[in-house]
Design a protein around this motif. Structure first.
Motif, PDB file in Angstrom:
ATOM      1  N   MET A  42      60.811  30.831  15.095  1.00 41.39           N
ATOM      2  CA  MET A  42      59.750  30.875  16.093  1.00 41.39           C
ATOM      3  C   MET A  42      59.309  32.311  16.354  1.00 41.39           C
ATOM      4  SD  MET A  42      60.000  29.716  20.075  1.00 41.39           S
ATOM      5  CE  MET A  42      61.060  28.349  19.632  1.00 41.39           C
ATOM      6  N   VAL A  43      60.272  33.200  16.549  1.00 36.72           N
ATOM      7  CA  VAL A  43      59.965  34.601  16.830  1.00 36.72           C
ATOM      8  C   VAL A  43      59.244  35.247  15.656  1.00 36.72           C
ATOM      9  CG1 VAL A  43      60.976  36.880  17.230  1.00 36.72           C
ATOM     10  CG2 VAL A  43      61.826  34.896  18.487  1.00 36.72           C
ATOM     11  N   LEU A  47      70.104  35.484  25.349  1.00 35.19           N
ATOM     12  CA  LEU A  47      71.249  34.651  25.011  1.00 35.19           C
ATOM     13  C   LEU A  47      70.872  33.176  25.035  1.00 35.19           C
ATOM     14  CD1 LEU A  47      74.295  34.567  24.405  1.00 35.19           C
ATOM     15  CD2 LEU A  47      74.698  34.442  26.874  1.00 35.19           C
ATOM     16  N   ALA A  48      70.104  32.768  26.042  1.00 36.73           N
ATOM     17  CA  ALA A  48      69.711  31.366  26.163  1.00 36.73           C
ATOM     18  C   ALA A  48      68.798  30.948  25.008  1.00 36.73           C
ATOM     19  CB  ALA A  48      69.014  31.135  27.498  1.00 36.73           C
ATOM     20  N   ALA A  49      67.884  31.819  24.630  1.00 36.93           N
ATOM     21  CA  ALA A  49      66.929  31.480  23.578  1.00 36.93           C
ATOM     22  C   ALA A  49      67.613  31.256  22.236  1.00 36.93           C
ATOM     23  CB  ALA A  49      65.886  32.590  23.441  1.00 36.93           C
ATOM     24  N   PHE A  50      68.662  32.002  21.959  1.00 36.56           N
ATOM     25  CA  PHE A  50      69.341  31.855  20.674  1.00 36.56           C
ATOM     26  C   PHE A  50      70.051  30.509  20.570  1.00 36.56           C
ATOM     27  CE2 PHE A  50      69.079  36.560  20.175  1.00 36.56           C
ATOM     28  CZ  PHE A  50      68.440  36.537  18.956  1.00 36.56           C
ATOM     29  N   GLY A  51      70.130  29.780  21.681  1.00 32.31           N
ATOM     30  CA  GLY A  51      70.712  28.447  21.639  1.00 32.31           C
ATOM     31  C   GLY A  51      69.750  27.402  21.117  1.00 32.31           C
ATOM     32  N   GLY A  97      56.515  34.243  26.462  1.00 29.21           N
ATOM     33  CA  GLY A  97      56.665  33.937  25.048  1.00 29.21           C
ATOM     34  C   GLY A  97      58.132  34.047  24.660  1.00 29.21           C
ATOM     35  N   PRO A  98      58.481  33.702  23.414  1.00 30.05           N
ATOM     36  CA  PRO A  98      59.884  33.746  22.985  1.00 30.05           C
ATOM     37  C   PRO A  98      60.421  35.172  22.978  1.00 30.05           C
ATOM     38  CG  PRO A  98      58.453  33.363  21.113  1.00 30.05           C
ATOM     39  CD  PRO A  98      57.593  33.257  22.325  1.00 30.05           C
TER      40      PRO A  98
END
Length: 261
Positions: free
Chosen positions: A203-204, A192-196, A187-188
């Protein structure tokens, strides 16, 4: 004795202490594993993290460089005599390509993303194969965008779909050698990659309310499932995709309150 006592392997995709791959590395260390790390640009940071889990194997590995991939697995295999696990946590898409949507994806961007995010799993297995032994395990990380449309995930969703299917074919081919290949779809998580991703914060915030367990997942939650796949506990499980997302993937619709009633 830890679940990974005596096992040796490589973890890719650690960028910093927030990385899912780092959560996996910490748990693997606690369970007795000997770990090697790869990096592309973050050498000093990765070396610092590696030292904290008693790892002296940190090597540069551009997954688009076939000779470099081969060199890393050869060096690790010759140093330790075996490779018991590989954690594939590598993915990439150019930010502009993601923002422009799938229909505007360039051929160059498409090929680059598929190469790094999906073909690299094939490359890892190919070059590690001489050192893999009966009971070895390869685990790749994926996301729900592999099989559902997730806003903003776009090209990465296509790549993750390719990754999941690739893992199944590899599981079939390597199965006779008792080598397992599985996928954990997380899941989310605040990495660092996700914040892109353009809508990650939203979503979170919404996922916890909409998932059956009413919470978001952490690096540690994902690491526990990856541990199962890397350990002997999963010796008869291969070609699977397991979701660690508090059950979000089973849901179809939601009420405003998050309740089905």
């Amino acid at each position: 004795m830890g679940l990974l006592e005596g096992k040796k392997g490589i973890i890719t995709g650690v960028i910093n202490h927030r990385s899912i791959a780092w959560g996996i590395a910490k748990l693997f260390h606690e369970e007795g594993a000997t770990i090697g790390f790869t990096y592309r640009r973050e050498k000093k940071w990765i070396e610092k993290l590696a030292n904290s889990v008693n790892s002296d194997f940190v090597r540069m590995c551009d997954v688009q460089n076939e000779e470099q991939v081969k060199s890393v697995f050869d060096e690790f295999g010759e140093k330790y005599g075996q490779i018991d696990f590989i954690i594939h946590a590598v993915a990439y898409a150019n930010g502009e390509e993601l923002a422009n949507g799938v229909i505007n994806t360039s051929r160059k961007g498409f090929l680059e993303t598929l190469d790094i995010s999906a073909y690299s799993l094939i490359s890892f297995c190919k070059h590690a194969r001489p050192y893999l032994r009966e009971g070895s395990s390869i685990v790749a990380l994926s996301y729900l965008g592999a099989n559902r449309v997730c806003a903003g995930y776009n090209l990465l969703g296509i790549a993750k779909s390719a990754l999941e299917t690739t893992s199944k074919y590899l599981a079939s081919e390597l199965g006779e050698e008792q080598i397992r290949v599985n996928v954990v779809s997380a899941g989310p998580i605040r990495t660092l990659a996700a914040f892109g991703l353009p809508n990650f914060r939203e979503m979170v915030e919404k996922r916890a309310m909409q998932s059956p367990l009413k919470k978001n997942v952490t690096q540690e939650d994902v690491a526990k499932t990856v541990l199962y796949y890397a350990s002997n506990l999963s010796e008869c499980t291969t070609g699977q995709v397991s979701y660690v997302d508090a059950g979000y993937n089973i849901m179809g619709t939601w009420s405003e309150t998050g309740s089905l009633s």
